[in-house]
Write a protein that holds these residues in place. Structure first.
Motif, PDB file in Angstrom:
ATOM      1  N   HIS A 159      11.054  55.899  20.471  1.00 49.04           N
ATOM      2  CA  HIS A 159      10.729  56.734  19.321  1.00 49.04           C
ATOM      3  C   HIS A 159       9.610  57.721  19.640  1.00 49.04           C
ATOM      4  CE1 HIS A 159      13.523  54.434  17.156  1.00 49.04           C
ATOM      5  NE2 HIS A 159      12.742  53.501  16.647  1.00 49.04           N
ATOM      6  N   ILE A 160       8.604  57.255  20.378  1.00 49.55           N
ATOM      7  CA  ILE A 160       7.486  58.138  20.735  1.00 49.55           C
ATOM      8  C   ILE A 160       7.957  59.256  21.650  1.00 49.55           C
ATOM      9  CG2 ILE A 160       5.298  58.270  21.987  1.00 49.55           C
ATOM     10  CD1 ILE A 160       4.760  55.367  21.018  1.00 49.55           C
ATOM     11  N   ALA A 161       8.701  58.896  22.694  1.00 47.77           N
ATOM     12  CA  ALA A 161       9.191  59.903  23.644  1.00 47.77           C
ATOM     13  C   ALA A 161      10.080  60.923  22.934  1.00 47.77           C
ATOM     14  CB  ALA A 161       9.950  59.225  24.787  1.00 47.77           C
ATOM     15  N   ASP A 162      10.933  60.449  22.047  1.00 52.82           N
ATOM     16  CA  ASP A 162      11.815  61.346  21.317  1.00 52.82           C
ATOM     17  C   ASP A 162      11.017  62.271  20.402  1.00 52.82           C
ATOM     18  OD1 ASP A 162      14.409  62.285  20.436  1.00 52.82           O
ATOM     19  OD2 ASP A 162      14.098  61.138  18.595  1.00 52.82           O
ATOM     20  N   ARG A 163      10.012  61.740  19.721  1.00 56.84           N
ATOM     21  CA  ARG A 163       9.241  62.536  18.768  1.00 56.84           C
ATOM     22  C   ARG A 163       8.474  63.662  19.446  1.00 56.84           C
ATOM     23  NH1 ARG A 163       7.612  61.010  13.979  1.00 56.84           N
ATOM     24  NH2 ARG A 163       9.805  60.463  13.866  1.00 56.84           N
ATOM     25  N   ILE A 164       7.955  63.410  20.638  1.00 57.38           N
ATOM     26  CA  ILE A 164       7.141  64.448  21.280  1.00 57.38           C
ATOM     27  C   ILE A 164       7.949  65.284  22.286  1.00 57.38           C
ATOM     28  CG2 ILE A 164       4.998  63.184  20.948  1.00 57.38           C
ATOM     29  CD1 ILE A 164       5.011  62.284  23.755  1.00 57.38           C
ATOM     30  N   GLY A 165       9.257  65.106  22.269  1.00 60.63           N
ATOM     31  CA  GLY A 165      10.127  65.980  23.053  1.00 60.63           C
ATOM     32  C   GLY A 165      10.156  65.699  24.539  1.00 60.63           C
ATOM     33  N   ALA A 166      10.018  64.452  24.934  1.00 60.29           N
ATOM     34  CA  ALA A 166      10.012  64.096  26.351  1.00 60.29           C
ATOM     35  C   ALA A 166      11.423  64.135  26.942  1.00 60.29           C
ATOM     36  CB  ALA A 166       9.421  62.704  26.550  1.00 60.29           C
ATOM     37  N   GLY A 167      11.514  64.594  28.176  1.00 63.73           N
ATOM     38  CA  GLY A 167      12.780  64.542  28.884  1.00 63.73           C
ATOM     39  C   GLY A 167      12.952  63.235  29.642  1.00 63.73           C
ATOM     40  N   SER A 168      11.821  62.579  29.929  1.00 59.43           N
ATOM     41  CA  SER A 168      11.879  61.284  30.611  1.00 59.43           C
ATOM     42  C   SER A 168      10.697  60.429  30.175  1.00 59.43           C
ATOM     43  CB  SER A 168      11.883  61.454  32.135  1.00 59.43           C
ATOM     44  OG  SER A 168      10.700  62.102  32.578  1.00 59.43           O
ATOM     45  N   TYR A 169      10.900  59.121  30.270  1.00 60.71           N
ATOM     46  CA  TYR A 169       9.847  58.149  29.946  1.00 60.71           C
ATOM     47  C   TYR A 169       9.678  57.233  31.141  1.00 60.71           C
ATOM     48  CZ  TYR A 169       7.504  54.039  28.236  1.00 60.71           C
ATOM     49  OH  TYR A 169       6.616  52.994  28.119  1.00 60.71           O
ATOM     50  N   ILE A 170       8.425  57.000  31.539  1.00 59.11           N
ATOM     51  CA  ILE A 170       8.161  56.139  32.697  1.00 59.11           C
ATOM     52  C   ILE A 170       7.310  54.958  32.284  1.00 59.11           C
ATOM     53  CG2 ILE A 170       6.142  57.525  33.408  1.00 59.11           C
ATOM     54  CD1 ILE A 170       7.019  56.875  36.342  1.00 59.11           C
ATOM     55  N   ASN A 171       7.647  53.786  32.810  1.00 60.40           N
ATOM     56  CA  ASN A 171       6.987  52.541  32.438  1.00 60.40           C
ATOM     57  C   ASN A 171       6.759  51.699  33.699  1.00 60.40           C
ATOM     58  OD1 ASN A 171       6.496  50.957  29.702  1.00 60.40           O
ATOM     59  ND2 ASN A 171       7.245  49.428  31.156  1.00 60.40           N
ATOM     60  N   PRO A 172       5.723  50.862  33.722  1.00 60.23           N
ATOM     61  CA  PRO A 172       5.587  49.935  34.851  1.00 60.23           C
ATOM     62  C   PRO A 172       6.837  49.080  35.003  1.00 60.23           C
ATOM     63  CG  PRO A 172       3.570  49.969  33.564  1.00 60.23           C
ATOM     64  CD  PRO A 172       4.581  50.755  32.786  1.00 60.23           C
ATOM     65  N   ALA A 173       7.241  48.831  36.230  1.00 61.09           N
ATOM     66  CA  ALA A 173       8.500  48.132  36.486  1.00 61.09           C
ATOM     67  C   ALA A 173       8.525  46.731  35.896  1.00 61.09           C
ATOM     68  CB  ALA A 173       8.755  48.073  37.992  1.00 61.09           C
ATOM     69  N   GLY A 174       7.358  46.121  35.734  1.00 60.37           N
ATOM     70  CA  GLY A 174       7.309  44.770  35.194  1.00 60.37           C
ATOM     71  C   GLY A 174       7.793  44.670  33.764  1.00 60.37           C
ATOM     72  N   GLY A 175       7.828  45.795  33.043  1.00 61.86           N
ATOM     73  CA  GLY A 175       8.274  45.774  31.652  1.00 61.86           C
ATOM     74  C   GLY A 175       9.726  46.175  31.469  1.00 61.86           C
ATOM     75  N   ARG A 176      10.474  46.250  32.559  1.00 61.34           N
ATOM     76  CA  ARG A 176      11.860  46.732  32.502  1.00 61.34           C
ATOM     77  C   ARG A 176      12.706  45.966  31.484  1.00 61.34           C
ATOM     78  NH1 ARG A 176      15.237  49.379  36.398  1.00 61.34           N
ATOM     79  NH2 ARG A 176      13.489  49.367  37.874  1.00 61.34           N
TER      80      ARG A 176
END
Length: 239
Positions: A159-176
C-alpha cells in the motif's frame, strides 16, 4: 523509483544502511506497537576486551504496552548520552578510526528531543551524511491520504509503495515470507530483496569476529571509504 520501508532503529547494523543505499526513497515505519528489547532504542557494540558484545541504549519513558513506536518518549531521568559515550571510550585504545567514529556519535547525540523516532532519524541522517549516502526519508504519518489498513502484514509495503508511486519495492531477504508477489505484480510494482554479505573485518580482538553490531563498530575499525564500500558493494539485490 525504488522504495524501502523499515522501522526506525537506533544506530543500526551495516545491512540497514545497505537497504538505504539501495533505495531512492526510504520510509520510516512507526505506526506499530513498540516492542521491548527490540532495536528501536538500543543496539550492540563490543565490550572492553572484544570477546563479547554489550548494549548501548536510550531509556524510554513509561508507557502502555500498546503504545505505538511513533508515540514513544525518551526518559529524562538519566544522563544516557554520557553513559553511551563512556561505553564507547574503550575503543580508543585499539580502534584505528576511533576519532572519526566518535565525532559521528557526538553529532548523533547532539540533537535535543524527547521523541525516539526523531532521535533515530537524526542519527540516520548523520551517518548517511558522513558516508555520502543519499537518504530521501519520509515518515509514514506524512504520507497522504492515509494508508488503508492492510489485510496481512505484507500489504503495508504494498500500500505504501503504491501510494507514493514506486516502481519497485526492496526488502531485506529475511522478510521474504510475509509477501505475496502476485499482489505487487498486479499493481505494477517490482518486488525485490536485498542481502548483505557482512564480510568480517578486524575488530582487533584476536580474530573473534562478532557480526551484526551497530554501525558504530564498523566505523571504529574501517575508514569512511571502506565502510561505504561494505554498504554499497557487498549487497546483492534479487527478485
Amino acid at each position: 523509483m525504488r522504495v524501502a520501508i523499515m522501522q526506525p532503529y537506533f544506530l543500526p547494523y551495516l545491512g540497514y544502511f545497505s537497504l538505504i543505499a539501495s533505495a531512492d526513497r526510504f520510509v520510516v515505519f512507526d505506526p506499530v506497537q513498540y516492542i521491548r528489547r527490540g532495536w528501536i532504542n538500543r543496539n550492540r557494540i563490543l565490550k572492553p576486551g572484544g570477546s563479547d558484545s554489550q548494549y548501548i541504549a536510550v531509556p524510554v519513558a513509561k508507557h502502555a504496552r500498546t503504545t505505538l513506536i511513533r508515540d514513544i518518549q525518551i526518559s529524562a531521568d538519566t544522563d544516557w548520552k554520557s553513559k553511551i559515550r563512556a561505553q564507547v571510550d574503550h575503543y580508543r585504545a585499539h580502534a584505528p578510526f576511533y576519532g572519526p567514529a566518535r565525532e559521528i556519535l557526538d553529532d548523533c547525540l547532539r540533537i535535543d528531543t524527547n521523541r525516539i523516532v526523531e532521535l533515530n532519524v537524526h542519527c540516520l541522517r548523520v551517518v548517511c551524511d558522513a558516508l555520502k549516502l543519499n537518504l530521501d526519508v519520509v515518515a509514514f504519518h506524512d504520507i497522504q491520504p492515509p494508508i488503508e489498513t492492510p489485510q496481512h502484514a505484507g500489504q503495508w509495503a504494498l500500500h505504501i509503495a503504491d501510494r507514493i508511486g514506486a516502481g519497485s519495492y526492496i526488502n531485506p531477504a529475511g522478510g521474504r515470507g510475509i509477501f505475496k508477489p502476485n499482489e505487487f505484480s498486479e499493481k505494477g510494482i517490482k518486488l525485490q530483496f536485498m542481502t548483505n554479505s557482512l564480510t568480517p573485518y578486524s575488530q582487533h580482538n584476536g580474530g573473534n569476529f562478532i557480526a551484526g553490531l551497530s554501525i558504530l563498530d564498523v566505523l571504529m575499525f574501517n575508514s569512511i571509504d571502506e565502510t561505504r564500500s561494505k554498504i554499497v558493494d557487498d549487497s546483492v539485490v534479487t527478485s
